[in-house]
Enzyme design. Structure first.
Site, PDB file in Angstrom:
ATOM      1  N   GLU A   1       0.846  -1.196   0.000  1.00  0.00           N
ATOM      2  CA  GLU A   1       0.000   0.000   0.000  1.00  0.00           C
ATOM      3  C   GLU A   1       0.882   1.247   0.000  1.00  0.00           C
ATOM      4  O   GLU A   1       1.881   1.303   0.708  1.00  0.00           O
ATOM      5  CB  GLU A   1      -0.883  -0.021   1.247  1.00  0.00           C
ATOM      6  CG  GLU A   1      -2.304   0.392   0.996  1.00  0.00           C
ATOM      7  CD  GLU A   1      -3.070  -0.491   0.018  1.00  0.00           C
ATOM      8  OE1 GLU A   1      -3.203  -0.090  -1.150  1.00  0.00           O
ATOM      9  OE2 GLU A   1      -3.554  -1.563   0.414  1.00  0.00           O
TER      10      GLU A   1
ATOM     11  N   GLY B   1     -17.681   2.014  -3.594  1.00  0.00           N
ATOM     12  CA  GLY B   1     -17.074   2.692  -2.450  1.00  0.00           C
ATOM     13  C   GLY B   1     -16.431   1.770  -1.433  1.00  0.00           C
ATOM     14  O   GLY B   1     -16.173   2.167  -0.300  1.00  0.00           O
ATOM     15  N   ALA B   2     -16.161   0.510  -1.825  1.00  0.00           N
ATOM     16  CA  ALA B   2     -15.560  -0.440  -0.879  1.00  0.00           C
ATOM     17  C   ALA B   2     -14.098  -0.719  -1.220  1.00  0.00           C
ATOM     18  O   ALA B   2     -13.478  -1.602  -0.644  1.00  0.00           O
ATOM     19  CB  ALA B   2     -16.360  -1.736  -0.870  1.00  0.00           C
TER      20      ALA B   2
ATOM     21  N   ASP C   1      -5.331  -0.870 -10.697  1.00  0.00           N
ATOM     22  CA  ASP C   1      -6.708  -1.358 -10.739  1.00  0.00           C
ATOM     23  C   ASP C   1      -7.061  -1.908 -12.119  1.00  0.00           C
ATOM     24  O   ASP C   1      -7.604  -3.006 -12.258  1.00  0.00           O
ATOM     25  CB  ASP C   1      -7.675  -0.233 -10.364  1.00  0.00           C
ATOM     26  CG  ASP C   1      -7.435   0.281  -8.954  1.00  0.00           C
ATOM     27  OD1 ASP C   1      -6.664  -0.357  -8.216  1.00  0.00           O
ATOM     28  OD2 ASP C   1      -8.010   1.319  -8.603  1.00  0.00           O
TER      29      ASP C   1
END
Length: 381
Positions: free
Chosen positions: A32, A119-120, A169
């Protein structure tokens, strides 16, 4: 996902049959805030996806219907035809990026829907871009490869949606492979598949259902911290272009030249890049306990060093630890969203029950639970 609902709607709107395509959302197991520092990420495509049915309509217009929203849009494909509806901009943007690369994209009819939770942090927007990118490319035989389709999706976000996202993504949505995660080098875009067959374990996301509106300013501030430290290290080591090129010894050398905050942020990133590489080694050996340990280390780093967690996410992480969950961490940029948890099958029911009950009792919000399985990327059905 009820694919026959899409088929029925397409038939009723356009009076004909089309071809069905899909592209998945994604998770990122570990890695991350490493992407913009030139490091590695470890995403995988999941069993939640966007689906579209599409057919050429012999016009120069796109007629699109968003089944989940029960909204329609019709738009041309010239640069001044940008549709007003947000969801339509994704479809339009993909078409425009293909046209800008010299391809002819005629008009088409389409209906789409999806089961990627919004939104998750599972990248529903990248799934939508990749779904339409793959569908249009296949329908009109445009000759783009998956790598080019991922870049088209990213360019759509940048140029037509206004989100300056990285490539992870779209890459995961296009390149996903069942039973594998993708170790993606964010600098060179080289990638390799890493086996992910967690027999006896399940992956579950717990959505905190909170979003603290710190994200954008805080994200830019952390990015700047990393750039400041990289510049300081480069004065001593000219080969260091990105923080990914530095090690902890180099960081210690410049401790007196950078702020304490910039130092601790950069320490997290350097450690996180190594953690990801260690997790990949463990995955190749099938050692999911080590993988889980690395996930917990990432959470501590994101919470204490990078300071992008929040009370709700730390609470969910503590519950996971108390329940004996193998690994747990905040997934995504932080300040809300989900934790990703690697849970032994026999602990699953007890953990989920306790997480829901304890969280609701403390925060008066019911968290959402999503089981995820690693699946294939964009394809025709």
């Amino acid at each position: 996902m009820e694919l026959n609902l899409i088929q029925d709607k397409f038939k009723s709107l356009f009076g004909t049959e089309g071809t069905m395509y899909t592209s998945p959302g994604r998770i990122n197991l570990i890695g991350e805030h490493t992407d913009y520092n030139g490091g590695f990420v470890l995403p995988g495509a999941i069993d939640k996806a966007m689906y579209c049915k599409i057919k050429p309509n012999d016009t120069d217009k796109v007629r699109a219907y968003a089944l989940d929203l029960e909204e329609s849009a019709e738009f041309g494909l010239y640069e001044n035809d940008l549709p007003s509806k947000q969801w339509a901009k994704y479809i339009y943007g993909v078409c425009r990026e293909m046209i800008k690369k010299g391809k002819n994209v005629p008009g088409f009819d389409c209906v789409f829907a999806g089961d990627v939770p919004l939104g998750a942090g599972m990248s529903s927007s990248a799934a939508l871009e990749s779904c339409f990118g793959f569908a249009i490319n296949d329908t009109y035989d445009l000759g783009f490869d998956r790598f080019e389709l991922a870049l088209i999706g990213q360019a759509t976000e940048h140029n037509y949606v206004g989100v300056m996202c990285g490539i992870m993504d779209q890459f995961a949505s296009c390149f996903g492979k069942e039973g594998s995660l993708i170790r993606l080098d964010c600098r060179s875009l080289e990638y390799q598949y890493v086996p992910f067959n967690p027999e006896g374990y399940r992956l579950v996301l717990i959505n905190s259902c909170v979003s603290h509106n710190l994200a954008e300013g805080a994200y830019n501030k952390r990015r700047k911290s990393c750039e400041n430290v990289t510049a300081a290290i480069r004065k001593h080591h000219s080969e260091v272009e990105l923080l990914r090129d530095a090690n902890l010894d180099m960081l210690r050398e410049v401790a007196n030249e950078v702020s304490a905050e910039d130092y601790i942020r950069s320490e997290f990133v350097i450690e996180e890049i190594q953690r990801l590489l260690d997790a990949c080694k463990a995955l190749k050996k099938g050692d999911y306990e080590i993988v889980g340990k690395k996930m917990y280390e990432t959470h501590i780093g994101l919470s204490q060093k990078y300071a992008v967690s929040c009370e709700e996410l730390d609470f969910l992480n503590d519950i996971a630890r108390e329940c004996g969950v193998a690994g747990s961490r905040v997934m995504g940029g932080g300040f809300g969203g989900c934790t990703i948890n690697l849970v032994k099958n026999e602990l699953y029911d007890g953990f989920v029950k306790r997480a829901i009950e304890s969280y609701e009792q403390k925060f008066k919000i019911k968290p959402k639970v999503y089981d995820v399985v690693i699946k294939n990327g964009a394809r025709r059905l």
